[in-house]
Design an enzyme around this catalytic site. Structure first.
Site, PDB file in Angstrom:
ATOM      1  N   LYS A   1       0.818  -1.213   0.000  1.00 31.89           N
ATOM      2  CA  LYS A   1       0.000   0.000   0.000  1.00 31.89           C
ATOM      3  C   LYS A   1       0.852   1.264   0.000  1.00 31.89           C
ATOM      4  CE  LYS A   1      -4.224  -2.066   1.561  1.00 31.89           C
ATOM      5  NZ  LYS A   1      -3.841  -3.472   1.865  1.00 31.89           N
TER       6      LYS A   1
HETATM    7  C1  LIG Z   1      -4.548  -4.517   1.385  1.00 29.02           C
HETATM    8  C2  LIG Z   1      -3.798  -5.801   1.338  1.00 29.02           C
HETATM    9  C3  LIG Z   1      -4.192  -6.846   0.496  1.00 29.02           C
HETATM   10  C4  LIG Z   1      -5.432  -6.764  -0.366  1.00 29.02           C
HETATM   11  O1  LIG Z   1      -5.331  -5.807  -1.384  1.00 29.02           O
HETATM   12  P1  LIG Z   1      -6.639  -5.236  -2.095  1.00 29.02           P
HETATM   13  O2  LIG Z   1      -6.181  -4.162  -2.986  1.00 29.02           O
HETATM   14  O3  LIG Z   1      -7.527  -4.732  -0.980  1.00 29.02           O
HETATM   15  O4  LIG Z   1      -7.276  -6.385  -2.808  1.00 29.02           O
HETATM   16  C5  LIG Z   1      -3.405  -7.977   0.452  1.00 29.02           C
HETATM   17  N1  LIG Z   1      -2.297  -8.096   1.224  1.00 29.02           N
HETATM   18  C6  LIG Z   1      -1.905  -7.126   2.053  1.00 29.02           C
HETATM   19  C7  LIG Z   1      -0.703  -7.321   2.885  1.00 29.02           C
HETATM   20  C8  LIG Z   1      -2.632  -5.933   2.146  1.00 29.02           C
HETATM   21  O5  LIG Z   1      -2.233  -4.966   2.970  1.00 29.02           O
END
Ligand SMILES: *Cc1c(COP(=O)(O)O)cnc(C)c1O
Length: 462
Positions: A112
């Site tokens: 993210k």
């Molecule tokens: C947010 C997240 C996901 C999922 O991603 P999306 O874009 O919500 O599908 C998977 N793994 C981790 C570690 C995350 O922080």
């Protein structure tokens, strides 16, 4: 470049407006009116560029006049300078034709950061220009919140409030949200699960009086600018494995469908992606929906991959919009059915359209743990539980086309699950080693819209 809502009845916006708005006023999500095409020679020309230079070329056409080239170059440079790996998103090989894209070298050790660091810089540039002040409220199952706080802490024109489900995030995740000391950072522990956090956030956006009074802005994965930032690493990784001359596939550990939707956009732009595999944990609504057509929430069961513990996957709405031939009215009806609690059935035509692009699979808790253990034994690579879900599901889709599985978090963010599987406790990188000594600051809040709005108004004085 203009942006339209997936529900068809919100104002059409520019990139900057869509970014500052987040959720559309009709409850929908913004998507580009048309997806810019990247011809094969331009894709080939990404080979050998730095991540930053590739990011500029991939994102530029989506931004229209909102930012100049010089602004964007500076924004991208500042966004990724804090990453702990010079390649930003390095690829490692796990086995024949199977690669792992390590997306966890950012400041909060999860993918993210790619989007959030960029959006922080985009916001700062846009707000400094206009003199506006905004209140960012985000809901998180763990990683979004810390990434948002890390991106916005100390920025002059922004207050940031993060709602996380009390007791349902890991200690590392919580501490990343509660230990920053800047006055513009507010960590809120909500009595409920992630879907409650997400629902209250949506309620705030639908309360237009509140929304306008505090200058509410959203940076959750529904924000188009976040999706866009994530498109870049699909290009850089595919190109390093031979695209556009060779097609690749991706497996993506999925919760809110933001990350994998970025892959879909890359494909629509012209990147030769054979298959996009949705990997879910035991909270498998997306896997069930793609298998049966029935999108039916069943409640969240906490797992060892908590950032994927969702029952309603917000960004899936964007894929539905295209699958329904961009019929906003049809999407609005589906979402109304969902809000009333019943779920919905995807039409046969839309389901076929989705299945042309997306495949899916699910990993149980035991399979996730076994995937961490087996990958460690075979390769020495230590996976976080989310990435392990991806690697397990990818196993069913390996073949002559190179498979890139996205590693979405650093194993040290989820040390208990990793230690249980491998017998070894993964260490935090040195720059974070004192996380457990820092002072925490957090407010416990009820699952109640009015109480939340009152608190935010008091803290912002608006
Ligand atoms: C947010 C997240 C996901 C999922 O991603 P999306 O874009 O919500 O599908 C998977 N793994 C981790 C570690 C995350 O922080």
């Amino acid at each position: 470049m203009r942006y339209v809502s997936t529900r068809g009845s919100a104002p059409v916006l520019t990139f900057e407006e869509a970014m500052l708005t987040g959720l559309a006023r009709d409850g929908g999500l913004y998507v580009p009116e048309t997806v810019p095409q990247m011809p094969a020679d331009e894709i080939a020309a990404l080979a050998g560029l730095s991540y930053e230079d590739a990011a500029l070329r991939v994102m530029r056409p989506f931004l229209g006049d909102s930012f100049s080239d010089a602004e964007l170059t500076g924004i991208i440079a500042r966004a990724y300078q804090g990453f702990g790996h010079a390649a930003r998103a390095p690829l490692v090989q796990l086995g024949p034709n199977h690669f792992l894209l390590e997306l966890f070298h950012g400041p909060t050790l999860a993918f993210k950061d790619f989007a959030m660091q960029l959006i922080g810089q985009l916001f700062q540039t846009a707000l400094a220009r206009s003199g506006q002040r905004v209140t960012i409220v985000g809901a998180t199952s763990g990683d979004t919140g810390s990434a948002a706080i890390e991106a916005f802490r100390g920025l002059a024109n922004v207050d940031v409030f993060i709602l996380f489900p009390h007791g349902r995030v890991s200690d590392v995740q919580r501490r990343q949200m509660t230990t920053p000391s800047e006055a513009n950072v507010h960590a809120l522990a909500l009595d409920g699960d992630f879907d409650d956090c997400q629902a209250r956030l949506k309620d705030m956006f639908n309360d237009f009086a509140f929304r306008d009074a505090v200058g509410l802005a959203g940076v959750n994965s529904i924000n188009w600018a976040r999706v866009l930032a994530q498109v870049v690493y699909y290009f850089t990784s595919a190109v390093s494995l031979g695209a556009p001359h060779r097609a690749v596939s991706f497996t993506v550990p999925t919760g809110n469908f933001g990350d994998i939707f970025a892959g879909y956009i890359a494909q629509r732009m012209g990147l030769p992606i054979d298959r996009l595999v949705v990997a879910t944990n035991q909270n498998d609504i997306l896997h069930r929906a793609l298998a049966s057509g029935a999108y039916t929430p069943t409640g969240v069961t906490p797992s060892i991959s908590p950032s994927m513990d969702i029952q309603v996957s917000s960004n899936f709405e964007r894929a539905l919009f295209d699958a329904y031939g961009r019929d906003g009215g049809a999407v609005a009806q589906l979402m109304d059915a969902l809000k009333s609690g019943a779920g919905f059935t995807i039409s046969q035509g839309a389901l076929e359209a989705l299945r042309e692009v997306f495949a899916s699979g699910r990993a149980s808790e035991q399979e996730t743990s076994a995937s961490i253990a087996a990958t460690f034994k075979a390769t020495g690579e230590v996976l976080c539980p989310h990435s392990a879900v991806g690697v397990k599901v990818a196993g069913d889709y390996l073949g002559p086309t190179p498979m890139i599985t996205l590693a979405t978090a650093h194993p040290a963010k989820f040390p208990d699950a990793v230690e249980a599987a491998t017998g070894q406790r993964p260490a935090l990188p040195p720059r974070m080693a004192d996380l457990f000594e820092r002072q925490e600051r957090v407010t416990r809040v009820p699952n109640d819209l009015h109480a939340l709005e009152t608190l935010i108004r008091e803290r912002t004085g608006r």
